[in-house]
Scaffold this motif. Structure first.
Motif, PDB file in Angstrom:
ATOM      1  N   THR A  30     -25.706  27.996 -39.920  1.00 27.17           N
ATOM      2  CA  THR A  30     -26.027  26.614 -39.545  1.00 27.17           C
ATOM      3  C   THR A  30     -27.531  26.387 -39.522  1.00 27.17           C
ATOM      4  N   VAL A  31     -27.898  25.120 -39.595  1.00 25.55           N
ATOM      5  CA  VAL A  31     -29.308  24.738 -39.446  1.00 25.55           C
ATOM      6  C   VAL A  31     -29.790  25.091 -38.052  1.00 25.55           C
ATOM      7  N   GLN A  32     -28.960  24.869 -37.039  1.00 21.37           N
ATOM      8  CA  GLN A  32     -29.343  25.158 -35.658  1.00 21.37           C
ATOM      9  C   GLN A  32     -29.690  26.632 -35.473  1.00 21.37           C
ATOM     10  N   GLU A  33     -28.904  27.513 -36.073  1.00 26.33           N
ATOM     11  CA  GLU A  33     -29.183  28.951 -35.990  1.00 26.33           C
ATOM     12  C   GLU A  33     -30.590  29.257 -36.519  1.00 26.33           C
ATOM     13  N   ILE A  34     -30.954  28.641 -37.634  1.00 23.18           N
ATOM     14  CA  ILE A  34     -32.252  28.897 -38.253  1.00 23.18           C
ATOM     15  C   ILE A  34     -33.380  28.328 -37.392  1.00 23.18           C
ATOM     16  N   GLU A  35     -33.188  27.112 -36.897  1.00 19.76           N
ATOM     17  CA  GLU A  35     -34.213  26.489 -36.054  1.00 19.76           C
ATOM     18  C   GLU A  35     -34.469  27.298 -34.784  1.00 19.76           C
ATOM     19  N   GLU A  36     -33.401  27.794 -34.175  1.00 23.67           N
ATOM     20  CA  GLU A  36     -33.563  28.586 -32.953  1.00 23.67           C
ATOM     21  C   GLU A  36     -34.260  29.912 -33.242  1.00 23.67           C
ATOM     22  N   SER A  37     -33.988  30.497 -34.402  1.00 24.33           N
ATOM     23  CA  SER A  37     -34.660  31.739 -34.770  1.00 24.33           C
ATOM     24  C   SER A  37     -36.166  31.519 -34.954  1.00 24.33           C
ATOM     25  N   VAL A  38     -36.516  30.403 -35.572  1.00 24.37           N
ATOM     26  CA  VAL A  38     -37.932  30.092 -35.754  1.00 24.37           C
ATOM     27  C   VAL A  38     -38.614  29.911 -34.402  1.00 24.37           C
ATOM     28  N   GLN A  39     -37.926  29.265 -33.465  1.00 22.51           N
ATOM     29  CA  GLN A  39     -38.493  29.063 -32.132  1.00 22.51           C
ATOM     30  C   GLN A  39     -38.637  30.371 -31.359  1.00 22.51           C
ATOM     31  N   ARG A  40     -37.616  31.243 -31.457  1.00 21.89           N
ATOM     32  CA  ARG A  40     -37.614  32.481 -30.665  1.00 21.89           C
ATOM     33  C   ARG A  40     -38.452  33.582 -31.289  1.00 21.89           C
ATOM     34  N   PHE A  41     -38.381  33.690 -32.620  1.00 25.18           N
ATOM     35  CA  PHE A  41     -38.983  34.848 -33.290  1.00 25.18           C
ATOM     36  C   PHE A  41     -40.110  34.477 -34.244  1.00 25.18           C
ATOM     37  N   GLY A  42     -40.307  33.178 -34.466  1.00 21.86           N
ATOM     38  CA  GLY A  42     -41.353  32.752 -35.377  1.00 21.86           C
ATOM     39  C   GLY A  42     -41.001  32.947 -36.838  1.00 21.86           C
ATOM     40  N   MET A  43     -39.719  33.124 -37.124  1.00 25.40           N
ATOM     41  CA  MET A  43     -39.304  33.335 -38.519  1.00 25.40           C
ATOM     42  C   MET A  43     -37.814  33.026 -38.652  1.00 25.40           C
ATOM     43  N   ARG A  44     -37.382  32.796 -39.898  1.00 24.27           N
ATOM     44  CA  ARG A  44     -35.977  32.536 -40.168  1.00 24.27           C
ATOM     45  C   ARG A  44     -35.176  33.845 -40.057  1.00 24.27           C
ATOM     46  N   PRO A  45     -33.868  33.766 -39.811  1.00 26.33           N
ATOM     47  CA  PRO A  45     -33.094  34.991 -39.567  1.00 26.33           C
ATOM     48  C   PRO A  45     -33.168  36.023 -40.686  1.00 26.33           C
ATOM     49  N   ILE A  46     -33.117  35.596 -41.937  1.00 28.11           N
ATOM     50  CA  ILE A  46     -33.156  36.582 -43.023  1.00 28.11           C
ATOM     51  C   ILE A  46     -34.473  37.340 -43.033  1.00 28.11           C
ATOM     52  N   GLU A  47     -35.564  36.644 -42.774  1.00 28.33           N
ATOM     53  CA  GLU A  47     -36.849  37.338 -42.727  1.00 28.33           C
ATOM     54  C   GLU A  47     -36.869  38.334 -41.567  1.00 28.33           C
ATOM     55  N   ARG A  48     -36.284  37.949 -40.450  1.00 27.39           N
ATOM     56  CA  ARG A  48     -36.229  38.868 -39.297  1.00 27.39           C
ATOM     57  C   ARG A  48     -35.441  40.122 -39.639  1.00 27.39           C
ATOM     58  N   ILE A  49     -34.248  39.978 -40.236  1.00 24.33           N
ATOM     59  CA  ILE A  49     -33.480  41.188 -40.523  1.00 24.33           C
ATOM     60  C   ILE A  49     -34.080  41.968 -41.695  1.00 24.33           C
ATOM     61  N   ARG A  50     -34.827  41.264 -42.566  1.00 24.53           N
ATOM     62  CA  ARG A  50     -35.553  42.007 -43.611  1.00 24.53           C
ATOM     63  C   ARG A  50     -36.567  42.932 -42.979  1.00 24.53           C
ATOM     64  N   ARG A  51     -37.343  42.403 -42.026  1.00 24.66           N
ATOM     65  CA  ARG A  51     -38.355  43.231 -41.360  1.00 24.66           C
ATOM     66  C   ARG A  51     -37.726  44.371 -40.574  1.00 24.66           C
ATOM     67  N   LEU A  52     -36.498  44.150 -40.099  1.00 24.36           N
ATOM     68  CA  LEU A  52     -35.794  45.198 -39.359  1.00 24.36           C
ATOM     69  C   LEU A  52     -35.123  46.204 -40.282  1.00 24.36           C
ATOM     70  N   GLY A  53     -35.126  45.940 -41.596  1.00 18.83           N
ATOM     71  CA  GLY A  53     -34.615  46.896 -42.567  1.00 18.83           C
ATOM     72  C   GLY A  53     -33.145  46.765 -42.907  1.00 18.83           C
ATOM     73  N   LEU A  54     -32.513  45.643 -42.533  1.00 21.46           N
ATOM     74  CA  LEU A  54     -31.069  45.513 -42.746  1.00 21.46           C
ATOM     75  C   LEU A  54     -30.688  44.966 -44.117  1.00 21.46           C
ATOM     76  N   LEU A  55     -31.632  44.416 -44.863  1.00 23.48           N
ATOM     77  CA  LEU A  55     -31.295  43.932 -46.206  1.00 23.48           C
ATOM     78  C   LEU A  55     -31.128  45.136 -47.129  1.00 23.48           C
ATOM     79  N   SER A  56     -29.899  45.333 -47.613  1.00 23.40           N
ATOM     80  CA  SER A  56     -29.601  46.478 -48.466  1.00 23.40           C
ATOM     81  C   SER A  56     -28.236  46.258 -49.106  1.00 23.40           C
ATOM     82  N   PRO A  57     -27.824  47.129 -50.047  1.00 22.64           N
ATOM     83  CA  PRO A  57     -26.476  47.002 -50.611  1.00 22.64           C
ATOM     84  C   PRO A  57     -25.365  47.170 -49.582  1.00 22.64           C
ATOM     85  N   ALA A  58     -25.698  47.677 -48.394  1.00 20.11           N
ATOM     86  CA  ALA A  58     -24.684  47.835 -47.346  1.00 20.11           C
ATOM     87  C   ALA A  58     -24.384  46.532 -46.624  1.00 20.11           C
ATOM     88  N   LEU A  59     -25.238  45.514 -46.779  1.00 21.81           N
ATOM     89  CA  LEU A  59     -25.095  44.296 -45.988  1.00 21.81           C
ATOM     90  C   LEU A  59     -24.073  43.337 -46.586  1.00 21.81           C
TER      91      LEU A  59
END
Length: 437
Positions: free
Chosen positions: A222-251
């Motif tokens: 949802t749009v709300q999920e993305i907006e809240e992530s920007v407010q809480r973490f300063g970035m969109r959710p995909i960028e956050r999980i990218r930095r955490l290393g979760l983007l991979s063929p396993a995802l």
């Protein structure tokens, strides 16, 4: 003559791999739960003697469908709270009902009901995400159905566990107890970026790498999920999980409704899979995923129903039709997603996302005999020029006539085998009386 367990003759067979192939008047030979051969009916008759012989004169035989995302036990919450946006639906209706009623028995009974519905619609494997995954696993086994059991992780307590560490520890114990069950596989299932902390995701990633499990995660629903992530973490959710290393063929990223061009590139670059749930996305007014763009980038896309509480049907044939139509409208191209591609999504692509492509997803010698027969002799399906077109655009789950899981018949003449449908309806009514507001 070689004696085998089962010989299925069909008017049409769509193996899915190789892509685009439709075999006419062929047979599938099954022995010890696996596909032994796919060959012409004449050759099959000359080489094999079968203990069971199934003739499907006006049917198309396809691989069993793979439901890449659901919350099976939520079948007991079907229709409880409709016509609401996601977060209001979750926070004010679903989560309170779950807090009051979800238990091991709730999950077992709800998953039994879901398995019966899915099998009758040609689904032979589902990827689950819910509390008490051991109960879901037991219900799937009791139903004779293949399941990828999600080992859920969230940061808030429930009747099942207290925190992310507790969820993961209990999930791993469940996996260890059932490692020898051939119909079961497992995923790590952190619920969503808005319910799992960075520390929780770090633990999930470590486990995924240690024991080589897929990661099943709601993402950009949802749009709300993305907006809240920007407010809480300063970035969109995909960028956050990218930095955490979760983007991979396993995802396995579930929904992926709101993706910009850069995020689509990221998913493609990292070999991620996407579980597309068009009915749920529409019903919750979450939006329409950019499937045409994702397909163009070569991203592996499977289909999911989501739970019956947010879709009201666990019907993958309906998701096939809707996925194809929405891709055409969203892209402005009638060829954005064709019938063969959407059947591939509902079968081999889902298997590939789960790491099961060597076992299921196509009618290929050596694979498990997970098969679905669809009758095309109904008045509403006449005439039939092209059976795969009918699968994508014309048939309904009521046309599923037979289903096998690992070579064992589970639906015959449209009716469940070894399941008490009347008993399941009574069970659902008992839960309705407990849950009714």
């Amino acid at each position: 003559m070689e004696v085998v367990d089962l010989l299925i003759e069909a008017r049409w067979i769509v193996p899915v791999d190789p892509a685009g192939v439709v075999l006419e008047n062929h047979a599938v030979v099954v022995d010890k739960g696996r596909i032994l051969a796919v060959l012409s009916q004449d050759e099959a008759a000359s080489r094999f003697s079968a203990r069971n012989h199934k003739r499907l004169e006006q049917h198309v035989l396809i691989p069993g469908l793979v439901n890449l995302h659901t919350h099976a036990a939520m079948s007991l919450l079907r229709g409880l709270a409709d016509d609401l946006p996601l977060m209001e639906w979750l926070q004010h209706h679903i989560w309170p009902a779950e807090a009051q009623h979800v238990s091991e028995q709730f999950v077992y009974d709800g998953t039994l009901l879901a398995c019966a519905e899915m099998l009758r619609g040609g689904i032979t494997c589902f990827n689950d995400m819910y509390f008490f995954p051991g109960a879901a696993a037991d219900a799937a086994l009791a139903s004779g159905m293949r399941a990828a059991i999600g080992l859920i992780a969230v940061d808030f307590p429930s009747s099942y566990a207290t925190d992310a560490d507790d969820y993961l520890a209990k999930g791993l114990a469940i996996r260890d107890q059932r490692l020898d069950e051939p119909l079961l596989s497992f995923c790590l299932a952190p619920h969503a970026p808005y319910t799992v902390s960075d520390a929780g995701f770090a633990k999930v990633l470590t486990l995924a790498e240690q024991i080589e499990l897929p990661i099943h995660l709601h993402l950009h629903e949802t749009v709300q999920e993305i907006e809240e992530s920007v407010q809480r973490f300063g970035m969109r959710p995909i960028e956050r999980i990218r930095r955490l290393g979760l983007l991979s063929p396993a995802l396995i990223a579930v929904h992926g409704v709101h993706l910009d061009a850069h995020e689509i590139e990221l998913l493609a670059e990292h070999g991620c899979s996407l579980a597309h749930c068009p009915s749920s996305n529409l019903k919750l007014a979450s939006g329409i995923a950019p499937i045409g763009e994702l397909v163009a980038k070569g991203i592996n896309i499977g289909l999911g129903t989501d739970g019956a509480a947010s879709n009201n049907r666990l019907d993958l044939l309906q998701e096939m039709r809707l996925a194809a139509l929405l891709a055409k409208e969203q892209s402005g191209r009638a060829d954005a997603l064709n019938a063969h591609q959407v059947l591939h999504m509902a079968t081999l692509a889902g298997a590939r996302a789960l790491g099961l492509e060597a076992q299921i997803g196509s009618i290929t010698p050596g694979k498990a005999a997970d098969l679905c027969a669809v009758a095309l002799d109904d008045l509403v399906l006449a005439p039939c020029y092209e059976p795969v077109s009918h699968l994508a655009y014309a048939v309904g789950r009521e046309h599923v006539s037979a289903v096998w899981v690992a070579g064992r018949i589970r639906v015959e003449d449209g009716q469940l085998i070894e399941s008490n449908e009347t008993g399941l309806i009574k069970l659902a009514l008992l839960w309705q009386n407990k849950i009714r507001p």
